[in-house]
Design an enzyme around this catalytic site. Structure first.
Site, PDB file in Angstrom:
ATOM      1  N   TYR A   1       0.826  -1.218   0.000  1.00  0.00           N
ATOM      2  CA  TYR A   1       0.000   0.000   0.000  1.00  0.00           C
ATOM      3  C   TYR A   1       0.861   1.269   0.000  1.00  0.00           C
ATOM      4  O   TYR A   1       0.511   2.273  -0.617  1.00  0.00           O
ATOM      5  CB  TYR A   1      -0.996  -0.028   1.168  1.00  0.00           C
TER       6      TYR A   1
ATOM      7  N   ALA B   1     -12.990   4.130 -21.326  1.00  0.00           N
ATOM      8  CA  ALA B   1     -13.758   5.133 -20.567  1.00  0.00           C
ATOM      9  C   ALA B   1     -13.442   6.543 -21.062  1.00  0.00           C
ATOM     10  O   ALA B   1     -14.318   7.413 -21.100  1.00  0.00           O
ATOM     11  CB  ALA B   1     -13.419   5.009 -19.085  1.00  0.00           C
TER      12      ALA B   1
ATOM     13  N   ASN C   1     -17.815   0.151 -20.463  1.00  0.00           N
ATOM     14  CA  ASN C   1     -16.711  -0.709 -20.047  1.00  0.00           C
ATOM     15  C   ASN C   1     -15.882  -1.160 -21.252  1.00  0.00           C
ATOM     16  O   ASN C   1     -16.416  -1.263 -22.357  1.00  0.00           O
ATOM     17  CB  ASN C   1     -17.259  -1.935 -19.300  1.00  0.00           C
ATOM     18  N   LEU C   2     -14.613  -1.496 -20.968  1.00  0.00           N
ATOM     19  CA  LEU C   2     -13.749  -1.901 -22.093  1.00  0.00           C
ATOM     20  C   LEU C   2     -14.256  -3.185 -22.735  1.00  0.00           C
ATOM     21  O   LEU C   2     -14.167  -3.371 -23.941  1.00  0.00           O
ATOM     22  CB  LEU C   2     -12.316  -2.099 -21.582  1.00  0.00           C
ATOM     23  N   GLU C   3     -14.806  -4.078 -21.882  1.00  0.00           N
ATOM     24  CA  GLU C   3     -15.487  -5.250 -22.443  1.00  0.00           C
ATOM     25  C   GLU C   3     -16.710  -5.504 -21.580  1.00  0.00           C
ATOM     26  O   GLU C   3     -16.718  -5.138 -20.400  1.00  0.00           O
ATOM     27  CB  GLU C   3     -14.574  -6.469 -22.483  1.00  0.00           C
TER      28      GLU C   3
ATOM     29  N   CYS D   1      -0.234   7.361  15.603  1.00  0.00           N
ATOM     30  CA  CYS D   1      -1.552   7.902  15.222  1.00  0.00           C
ATOM     31  C   CYS D   1      -1.612   9.357  15.680  1.00  0.00           C
ATOM     32  O   CYS D   1      -1.290   9.663  16.847  1.00  0.00           O
ATOM     33  CB  CYS D   1      -2.648   7.088  15.907  1.00  0.00           C
TER      34      CYS D   1
ATOM     35  N   ASN E   1     -12.793   2.377  -6.128  1.00  0.00           N
ATOM     36  CA  ASN E   1     -11.367   2.708  -6.209  1.00  0.00           C
ATOM     37  C   ASN E   1     -10.905   3.402  -4.941  1.00  0.00           C
ATOM     38  O   ASN E   1     -11.678   4.120  -4.295  1.00  0.00           O
ATOM     39  CB  ASN E   1     -11.098   3.617  -7.419  1.00  0.00           C
TER      40      ASN E   1
ATOM     41  N   GLY F   1     -16.203   0.884 -15.861  1.00  0.00           N
ATOM     42  CA  GLY F   1     -14.863   0.363 -15.587  1.00  0.00           C
ATOM     43  C   GLY F   1     -14.768  -0.614 -14.438  1.00  0.00           C
ATOM     44  O   GLY F   1     -13.806  -0.592 -13.673  1.00  0.00           O
TER      45      GLY F   1
ATOM     46  N   HIS G   1     -14.833   1.304  -0.704  1.00  0.00           N
ATOM     47  CA  HIS G   1     -13.736   0.415  -0.297  1.00  0.00           C
ATOM     48  C   HIS G   1     -12.578   1.181   0.315  1.00  0.00           C
ATOM     49  O   HIS G   1     -11.453   0.684   0.344  1.00  0.00           O
ATOM     50  CB  HIS G   1     -13.264  -0.409  -1.504  1.00  0.00           C
TER      51      HIS G   1
HETATM   52  C1  BV8 Z   1     -18.024  -8.053   2.424  1.00  0.00           C
HETATM   53  C2  BV8 Z   1      -9.995  -2.345  -1.951  1.00  0.00           C
HETATM   54  C3  BV8 Z   1     -19.453  -8.480   4.289  1.00  0.00           C
HETATM   55  C4  BV8 Z   1      -8.662  -2.968  -1.803  1.00  0.00           C
HETATM   56  C5  BV8 Z   1     -11.333  -4.154  -2.794  1.00  0.00           C
HETATM   57  C6  BV8 Z   1     -21.877 -11.744  -1.523  1.00  0.00           C
HETATM   58  C7  BV8 Z   1     -22.280 -10.648  -0.744  1.00  0.00           C
HETATM   59  C8  BV8 Z   1     -21.349  -9.959   0.021  1.00  0.00           C
HETATM   60  C9  BV8 Z   1     -20.006 -10.357   0.020  1.00  0.00           C
HETATM   61  C10 BV8 Z   1     -19.610 -11.436  -0.752  1.00  0.00           C
HETATM   62  C11 BV8 Z   1     -20.528 -12.125  -1.512  1.00  0.00           C
HETATM   63  N1  BV8 Z   1     -19.856 -13.112  -2.164  1.00  0.00           N
HETATM   64  C12 BV8 Z   1     -18.548 -13.071  -1.844  1.00  0.00           C
HETATM   65  C13 BV8 Z   1     -18.365 -12.089  -0.964  1.00  0.00           C
HETATM   66  C14 BV8 Z   1     -17.077 -11.751  -0.345  1.00  0.00           C
HETATM   67  C15 BV8 Z   1     -16.261 -10.752  -1.144  1.00  0.00           C
HETATM   68  C16 BV8 Z   1     -16.341 -10.959  -2.630  1.00  0.00           C
HETATM   69  O1  BV8 Z   1     -17.151 -10.326  -3.314  1.00  0.00           O
HETATM   70  N2  BV8 Z   1     -15.467 -11.812  -3.147  1.00  0.00           N
HETATM   71  C17 BV8 Z   1     -15.408 -12.021  -4.581  1.00  0.00           C
HETATM   72  C18 BV8 Z   1     -13.969 -12.330  -4.958  1.00  0.00           C
HETATM   73  C19 BV8 Z   1     -16.373 -13.147  -4.945  1.00  0.00           C
HETATM   74  N3  BV8 Z   1     -16.662  -9.420  -0.813  1.00  0.00           N
HETATM   75  C20 BV8 Z   1     -16.106  -8.834   0.276  1.00  0.00           C
HETATM   76  O2  BV8 Z   1     -15.307  -9.383   0.998  1.00  0.00           O
HETATM   77  C21 BV8 Z   1     -16.558  -7.425   0.586  1.00  0.00           C
HETATM   78  N4  BV8 Z   1     -17.017  -7.336   1.942  1.00  0.00           N
HETATM   79  O3  BV8 Z   1     -18.525  -8.921   1.783  1.00  0.00           O
HETATM   80  O4  BV8 Z   1     -18.422  -7.714   3.725  1.00  0.00           O
HETATM   81  C22 BV8 Z   1     -20.774  -8.152   3.684  1.00  0.00           C
HETATM   82  C23 BV8 Z   1     -21.705  -9.171   3.582  1.00  0.00           C
HETATM   83  C24 BV8 Z   1     -22.939  -8.903   3.037  1.00  0.00           C
HETATM   84  C25 BV8 Z   1     -23.266  -7.619   2.580  1.00  0.00           C
HETATM   85  C26 BV8 Z   1     -22.334  -6.613   2.678  1.00  0.00           C
HETATM   86  C27 BV8 Z   1     -21.068  -6.893   3.233  1.00  0.00           C
HETATM   87  C28 BV8 Z   1     -15.403  -6.439   0.532  1.00  0.00           C
HETATM   88  C29 BV8 Z   1     -14.760  -6.443  -0.822  1.00  0.00           C
HETATM   89  C30 BV8 Z   1     -13.791  -5.262  -0.910  1.00  0.00           C
HETATM   90  C31 BV8 Z   1     -12.401  -5.745  -1.251  1.00  0.00           C
HETATM   91  N5  BV8 Z   1     -11.552  -4.597  -1.570  1.00  0.00           N
HETATM   92  N6  BV8 Z   1     -10.662  -3.033  -3.040  1.00  0.00           N
HETATM   93  C32 BV8 Z   1      -7.661  -2.215  -2.603  1.00  0.00           C
HETATM   94  O5  BV8 Z   1      -8.008  -1.524  -3.578  1.00  0.00           O
HETATM   95  O6  BV8 Z   1      -6.484  -2.357  -2.247  1.00  0.00           O
HETATM   96  S1  BV8 Z   1     -11.973  -5.020  -4.090  1.00  0.00           S
HETATM   97  C33 BV8 Z   1     -11.357  -4.467  -5.576  1.00  0.00           C
HETATM   98  O7  BV8 Z   1     -11.640  -5.434  -6.570  1.00  0.00           O
HETATM   99  C34 BV8 Z   1     -12.029  -3.233  -6.120  1.00  0.00           C
HETATM  100  O8  BV8 Z   1     -12.280  -2.300  -5.123  1.00  0.00           O
HETATM  101  C35 BV8 Z   1     -13.272  -3.734  -6.775  1.00  0.00           C
HETATM  102  O9  BV8 Z   1     -14.338  -3.794  -5.862  1.00  0.00           O
HETATM  103  C36 BV8 Z   1     -12.932  -5.157  -7.097  1.00  0.00           C
HETATM  104  C37 BV8 Z   1     -13.000  -5.446  -8.579  1.00  0.00           C
HETATM  105  O10 BV8 Z   1     -12.170  -4.580  -9.178  1.00  0.00           O
HETATM  106  P1  BV8 Z   1     -12.663  -3.666 -10.416  1.00  0.00           P
HETATM  107  O11 BV8 Z   1     -12.696  -2.281  -9.910  1.00  0.00           O
HETATM  108  O12 BV8 Z   1     -13.882  -4.181 -11.069  1.00  0.00           O
HETATM  109  O13 BV8 Z   1     -11.424  -3.866 -11.324  1.00  0.00           O
HETATM  110  P2  BV8 Z   1     -11.074  -5.152 -12.199  1.00  0.00           P
HETATM  111  O14 BV8 Z   1      -9.612  -5.109 -12.451  1.00  0.00           O
HETATM  112  O15 BV8 Z   1     -11.699  -6.385 -11.631  1.00  0.00           O
HETATM  113  O16 BV8 Z   1     -11.861  -4.853 -13.556  1.00  0.00           O
HETATM  114  C38 BV8 Z   1     -11.511  -3.706 -14.295  1.00  0.00           C
HETATM  115  C39 BV8 Z   1     -12.613  -3.511 -15.308  1.00  0.00           C
HETATM  116  O17 BV8 Z   1     -12.354  -2.310 -16.018  1.00  0.00           O
HETATM  117  C40 BV8 Z   1     -12.684  -4.638 -16.310  1.00  0.00           C
HETATM  118  O18 BV8 Z   1     -14.034  -4.954 -16.558  1.00  0.00           O
HETATM  119  C41 BV8 Z   1     -12.052  -4.023 -17.563  1.00  0.00           C
HETATM  120  O19 BV8 Z   1     -12.641  -4.521 -18.751  1.00  0.00           O
HETATM  121  C42 BV8 Z   1     -12.400  -2.574 -17.408  1.00  0.00           C
HETATM  122  N7  BV8 Z   1     -11.442  -1.660 -18.022  1.00  0.00           N
HETATM  123  C43 BV8 Z   1     -10.083  -1.797 -18.097  1.00  0.00           C
HETATM  124  N8  BV8 Z   1      -9.577  -0.723 -18.738  1.00  0.00           N
HETATM  125  C44 BV8 Z   1     -10.627   0.087 -19.049  1.00  0.00           C
HETATM  126  C45 BV8 Z   1     -11.806  -0.502 -18.586  1.00  0.00           C
HETATM  127  N9  BV8 Z   1     -13.021   0.054 -18.763  1.00  0.00           N
HETATM  128  C46 BV8 Z   1     -13.068   1.237 -19.412  1.00  0.00           C
HETATM  129  N10 BV8 Z   1     -11.967   1.873 -19.878  1.00  0.00           N
HETATM  130  C47 BV8 Z   1     -10.744   1.330 -19.721  1.00  0.00           C
HETATM  131  N11 BV8 Z   1      -9.666   1.973 -20.197  1.00  0.00           N
END
Ligand code: BV8
Length: 233
Positions: A53, A216, A198-200, A133, A89, A172, A106
């Site tokens: 981080y 975007a 979105n890109l895709e 702190c 983000n 995105g 997040h």
């Molecule tokens: C939680 C901070 C309890 C860290 C991040 C069902 C309900 C609730 C929870 C869950 C559930 N099922 C599973 C879970 C647990 C888990 C989860 O979802 N796991 C996944 C893997 C299945 N969720 C959690 O743990 C969350 N907390 O559940 O608490 C709760 C319970 C019930 C109800 C509420 C709460 C907490 C998750 C947070 C984790 N922290 N980020 C950091 O940044 O260091 S997650 C991180 O990845 C992001 O913040 C984002 O959320 C996630 C996905 O990332 P994206 O932003 O989508 O980026 P990615 O690379 O994946 O995709 C990029 C996209 O952009 C692509 O589509 C691409 O095509 C596109 N793109 C690329 N270039 C371009 C573009 N588009 C346009 N233009 C371009 N140029």
């Protein structure tokens, strides 16, 4: 007036030079997400997590908002409180572009969280050396970022905005992480029109009403200009 919620993900910052989570190698800057973005990782190997981080925080001043961030700020200038931006983000590019109605569900790279007193100070420096702190003096600061398994911020405020919005726009994001990944379906269930820029196309459970595929930096300004033209008296 059309009430809008815009959800953004890493893709809106990609053209600013901020790596997305699922890059070509599926790794995140050489790390598996599970090894750097979970409380367990922080528990077992805090130095690796803090260094990860610190590196991302140090890289932030080197990048700039792009035309997509700036377009959303222009849209807020045109429709004010009828727009809420919810970002997954942790960068500060929306703020630097001028967006004010913003939720970092997040957390933020530029904040720390004190495990001793709960303070969430603005923070620009490294955490690896365990600085004190500002509120309580304890040396128990971590990044104020929501890791997997942790509760995202302001979920009630987000869901209350989604259930009354007329339009929900996803920009995105791969729609792979919950609860954010469920927001388009929630908006549709309450009658909103849903749009994806979105890109895709993401593999959304409930298909979007409208999908524009491409970078975007092209689609967001175009879409915003269309919306502003509609609102122009
Ligand atoms: C939680 C901070 C309890 C860290 C991040 C069902 C309900 C609730 C929870 C869950 C559930 N099922 C599973 C879970 C647990 C888990 C989860 O979802 N796991 C996944 C893997 C299945 N969720 C959690 O743990 C969350 N907390 O559940 O608490 C709760 C319970 C019930 C109800 C509420 C709460 C907490 C998750 C947070 C984790 N922290 N980020 C950091 O940044 O260091 S997650 C991180 O990845 C992001 O913040 C984002 O959320 C996630 C996905 O990332 P994206 O932003 O989508 O980026 P990615 O690379 O994946 O995709 C990029 C996209 O952009 C692509 O589509 C691409 O095509 C596109 N793109 C690329 N270039 C371009 C573009 N588009 C346009 N233009 C371009 N140029």
């Amino acid at each position: 007036m059309t009430r809008m919620v815009v959800l953004t993900g890493a893709g809106i910052s990609a053209e600013s030079g901020v790596p997305t989570f699922r890059g070509a190698d599926g790794l995140w800057e050489g790390h598996r997400v599970e090894d750097v973005a979970t409380p367990e990782a922080f528990e077992t190997d805090p130095d690796t997590v803090l260094a990860f981080y610190d590196a991302r925080r140090r890289a932030l001043p080197l990048v700039e908002p792009n035309s997509a961030h700036r377009a959303l700020a222009r849209l807020e200038g045109a429709i004010g409180d009828d727009l809420l931006v919810v970002t997954q983000n942790v960068d500060d590019l929306h703020e630097r572009a001028g967006t004010g109605n913003l939720v970092h569900m997040h957390g933020e790279l530029l904040r720390a969280l004190c495990l001793a007193c709960g303070a969430r100070p603005v923070w620009h420096d490294d955490l690896i050396d365990r600085p004190p702190c500002p509120a309580c003096g304890e040396r128990m600061l971590r990044p104020d970022v929501v890791w997997f398994g942790e509760m995202p911020y302001e979920l009630d405020r987000i869901e209350q905005a989604i259930v009354v919005c007329d339009m929900f726009v996803s920009i995105g994001t791969s729609g792979s992480v919950y609860p954010a990944a469920g927001y388009a379906a929630l908006a549709a269930a309450f009658g909103a029109r849903t749009v994806e820029l979105n890109l895709e196309p993401s593999d959304a459970v409930v298909p979007f009403d409208e999908v524009r595929v491409g970078p975007a930096s092209r689609h967001v300004p175009e879409w915003v200009e269309e919306r502003i033209a509609i609102h122009r008296p």
